[in-house]
Design a protein around this motif. Structure first.
Motif, PDB file in Angstrom:
ATOM      1  N   GLY A 191      -0.841   3.764  -5.510  1.00  0.00           N
ATOM      2  CA  GLY A 191      -1.555   5.026  -5.417  1.00  0.00           C
ATOM      3  C   GLY A 191      -0.705   6.203  -4.983  1.00  0.00           C
ATOM      4  N   SER A 192       0.594   5.970  -4.785  1.00  0.00           N
ATOM      5  CA  SER A 192       1.478   7.047  -4.344  1.00  0.00           C
ATOM      6  C   SER A 192       1.911   7.898  -5.530  1.00  0.00           C
ATOM      7  CB  SER A 192       2.710   6.460  -3.659  1.00  0.00           C
ATOM      8  OG  SER A 192       3.512   5.770  -4.623  1.00  0.00           O
ATOM      9  N   HIS A 232       4.111   5.912  -7.766  1.00  0.00           N
ATOM     10  CA  HIS A 232       3.325   5.019  -8.627  1.00  0.00           C
ATOM     11  C   HIS A 232       2.839   5.783  -9.857  1.00  0.00           C
ATOM     12  CE1 HIS A 232      -0.062   1.759  -8.746  1.00  0.00           C
ATOM     13  NE2 HIS A 232       0.653   1.805  -9.848  1.00  0.00           N
ATOM     14  N   GLU A 233       2.291   6.960  -9.641  1.00  0.00           N
ATOM     15  CA  GLU A 233       1.760   7.737 -10.767  1.00  0.00           C
ATOM     16  C   GLU A 233       2.877   8.165 -11.735  1.00  0.00           C
ATOM     17  OE1 GLU A 233      -1.290  10.633 -10.315  1.00  0.00           O
ATOM     18  OE2 GLU A 233      -1.709  10.053  -8.234  1.00  0.00           O
ATOM     19  N   PRO A 277       0.807  -1.233   0.000  1.00  0.00           N
ATOM     20  CA  PRO A 277       0.000   0.000   0.000  1.00  0.00           C
ATOM     21  C   PRO A 277       0.833   1.272   0.000  1.00  0.00           C
ATOM     22  CG  PRO A 277      -0.877  -1.581   1.578  1.00  0.00           C
ATOM     23  CD  PRO A 277       0.416  -2.149   1.101  1.00  0.00           C
ATOM     24  N   GLU A 278       2.035   1.245   0.575  1.00  0.00           N
ATOM     25  CA  GLU A 278       2.854   2.458   0.613  1.00  0.00           C
ATOM     26  C   GLU A 278       3.223   2.941  -0.784  1.00  0.00           C
ATOM     27  OE1 GLU A 278       7.275   1.282   1.652  1.00  0.00           O
ATOM     28  OE2 GLU A 278       5.893  -0.118   2.611  1.00  0.00           O
ATOM     29  N   TYR A 279       3.228   2.014  -1.767  1.00  0.00           N
ATOM     30  CA  TYR A 279       3.550   2.394  -3.151  1.00  0.00           C
ATOM     31  C   TYR A 279       2.289   2.580  -3.989  1.00  0.00           C
ATOM     32  CZ  TYR A 279       5.271   2.092  -7.948  1.00  0.00           C
ATOM     33  OH  TYR A 279       5.521   2.339  -9.274  1.00  0.00           O
ATOM     34  N   ARG A 339      -6.260  13.445  -3.598  1.00  0.00           N
ATOM     35  CA  ARG A 339      -5.840  12.051  -3.796  1.00  0.00           C
ATOM     36  C   ARG A 339      -5.883  11.310  -2.479  1.00  0.00           C
ATOM     37  NH1 ARG A 339      -2.766  15.049  -7.385  1.00  0.00           N
ATOM     38  NH2 ARG A 339      -2.569  14.187  -9.499  1.00  0.00           N
ATOM     39  N   LYS A 340      -6.162  10.031  -2.559  1.00  0.00           N
ATOM     40  CA  LYS A 340      -6.272   9.207  -1.362  1.00  0.00           C
ATOM     41  C   LYS A 340      -5.004   8.367  -1.221  1.00  0.00           C
ATOM     42  CE  LYS A 340     -10.515  10.599  -0.703  1.00  0.00           C
ATOM     43  NZ  LYS A 340     -10.565  11.613  -1.781  1.00  0.00           N
ATOM     44  N   HIS A 341      -4.165   8.762  -0.295  1.00  0.00           N
ATOM     45  CA  HIS A 341      -2.989   7.961   0.032  1.00  0.00           C
ATOM     46  C   HIS A 341      -2.472   8.424   1.384  1.00  0.00           C
ATOM     47  CE1 HIS A 341       1.072   6.214  -0.134  1.00  0.00           C
ATOM     48  NE2 HIS A 341       0.529   5.348  -0.971  1.00  0.00           N
ATOM     49  N   ALA A 342      -1.922   7.473   2.154  1.00  0.00           N
ATOM     50  CA  ALA A 342      -1.450   7.799   3.500  1.00  0.00           C
ATOM     51  C   ALA A 342      -0.390   8.889   3.504  1.00  0.00           C
ATOM     52  CB  ALA A 342      -0.912   6.530   4.170  1.00  0.00           C
ATOM     53  N   TYR A 380      -0.211  11.633   1.768  1.00  0.00           N
ATOM     54  CA  TYR A 380      -0.785  12.978   1.774  1.00  0.00           C
ATOM     55  C   TYR A 380      -1.360  13.307   3.152  1.00  0.00           C
ATOM     56  CZ  TYR A 380      -0.314  12.086  -3.204  1.00  0.00           C
ATOM     57  OH  TYR A 380       0.187  11.758  -4.433  1.00  0.00           O
TER      58      TYR A 380
END
Length: 396
Positions: free
Chosen positions: A92-93, A96-97, A88-90, A117-120, A122
């Motif tokens: 959607g980060s 990743h984009e 998960p840390e990667y 954006r939804k990511h930890a 942010y």
């Protein structure tokens, strides 16, 4: 006449000049990156946090992340393993984009988090009071993409002049970072394939065929038993896994105790412990002790899958060896040769007939007998040598 955007003055121009002309004597990109961020602040660009993500050619690590934070003189380095892209840390980060092809990512952290954006990552930056975050690819030769990011806590985030300055900086940072990263990659690859000491010599210019030096060293040669039978009867992937586990068990103690593995030869390895260290011979036997323990643990794990235990033989001698470049005009091997290496090889072969896993020559045994309990196993003929020699076993 108005200058093109990429030539228009920006707050980062002085930093760009420093990157171009003032970093020639700087060896490490993490030091350059930290100094760059400090200089950006001094130039009026309110950078609070910045990261540089690079892909590296390493057997264990996919890449490295350098992170600078306000108030620090250095960048923290974290290594990133190959499995990160499944976590998960990667997913959607920003990384990743960017790796998926984005050419710019900007997240206004002051806005309602439900709109962004939804990511930890942010959420973490918002919690630290950061207001704006931008990420760009950093292009190296042949399209290889790394990533650089900047964040600020300035109310309203970065303004247009700040963004223009940071974007103008990117091509120069790409050039400066590529040189340092490729220098580090060259060193890493040499350490991976020929060892750290040989790698240093090669980087220092020891690349001419026939050049070398005489080194007094303890020599260790290890070989796996019944490998032909195993490779004939086991699936290929199982054989590769087995060899990797076996080499881990043997190699890690050698490196930990100051030895250098010069080569893997099929299912065997050649290592030396230079006597420039007064404890070299003792360190070799400490490495053997730990390797035995690791092999016992490996065999115990393998027994749970129905695999037969792995056996091995180790031959140890001490003497002068020629350490240097040997090979053809276009393909060289940095290795050791000499009668001392031949003796260690012969002793490894004798472990099969004498029935001892570790055989030591008298020359080696005399250097460690006060510290280690050794077993004298008699005088034996050694192929290629005129006189029988006294051999010693290192008991279990």
């Amino acid at each position: 006449m108005t200058a093109p955007d990429n030539l228009a003055p920006t707050p980062a121009d002085g930093v760009i000049d420093w990157l171009t002309n003032g970093t020639r004597d700087e060896r490490f990109i993490d030091d350059i990156f930290a100094q760059m961020c400090i200089r950006l602040q001094q130039a009026g660009i309110p950078v609070k946090r910045a990261t540089l993500h690079v892909l590296i050619n390493h057997p264990q690590w996919l890449g490295a992340r350098m992170m600078w934070s306000d108030g620090s003189r250095e960048a923290e380095i974290a290594l990133v393993d190959y499995e990160v892209r499944e976590r998960p840390e990667y997913i959607g980060s920003a990384a990743h984009e960017i790796h998926d092809g984005a050419t710019e990512l900007r997240e206004r952290l002051e806005q309602d988090s439900s709109l962004g954006r939804k990511h930890a990552l942010y959420d973490e930056m918002r919690a630290k009071g950061l207001t704006d975050y931008v990420a760009w690819p950093l292009y190296h030769t042949l399209g290889k993409r790394h990533i650089v990011t900047f964040a600020t806590d300035r109310p309203g985030g970065f303004d247009d002049a700040h963004i223009a300055g940071l974007k103008k900086l990117l091509p120069v940072l790409a050039l400066v970072s590529e040189i340092r990263i490729k220098n580090r990659l060259a060193r890493t690859l040499l350490e991976t394939y020929v060892g750290s000491h040989a790698g240093e010599l090669i980087l220092a210019g020891a690349t001419r065929r026939g050049t070398g030096t005489t080194v007094r060293a303890a020599i260790m040669i290890c070989d796996l038993r019944d490998f032909t039978k195993i490779s004939d009867n086991w699936p290929r992937d199982d054989v590769i896994d087995l060899l990797n586990d076996y080499f881990d068990a043997m190699s890690e103690p050698i490196a930990r105790h100051g030895g250098e593995i010069l080569k893997f030869i099929g299912d065997g390895l050649l290592a030396i412990f230079p006597l420039s260290s007064p404890d070299a011979c003792a360190n070799l036997l400490h490495a053997v002790t730990e390797a035995r323990q690791a092999m016992a643990a490996l065999n115990e794990r393998n027994s749970g899958t129905g695999r037969a235990p792995l056996n091995y033989g180790i031959g140890v001698h001490v003497g002068d060896v020629m350490y240097g470049n040997i090979g053809s005009t276009s393909r060289l091997d940095f290795t050791v040769i000499g009668p001392a290496v031949n003796m260690a090889s012969r002793l490894e072969a004798l472990t099969k007939t004498i029935g001892k896993k570790v055989l030591l020559s008298r020359a080696f045994a005399e250097l460690v007998e006060k510290e280690f309990a050794l077993e004298h196993v008699g005088r034996h003929e050694v192929r290629g040598f005129n006189e029988p020699i006294d051999l010693f076993a290192y008991p279990e």
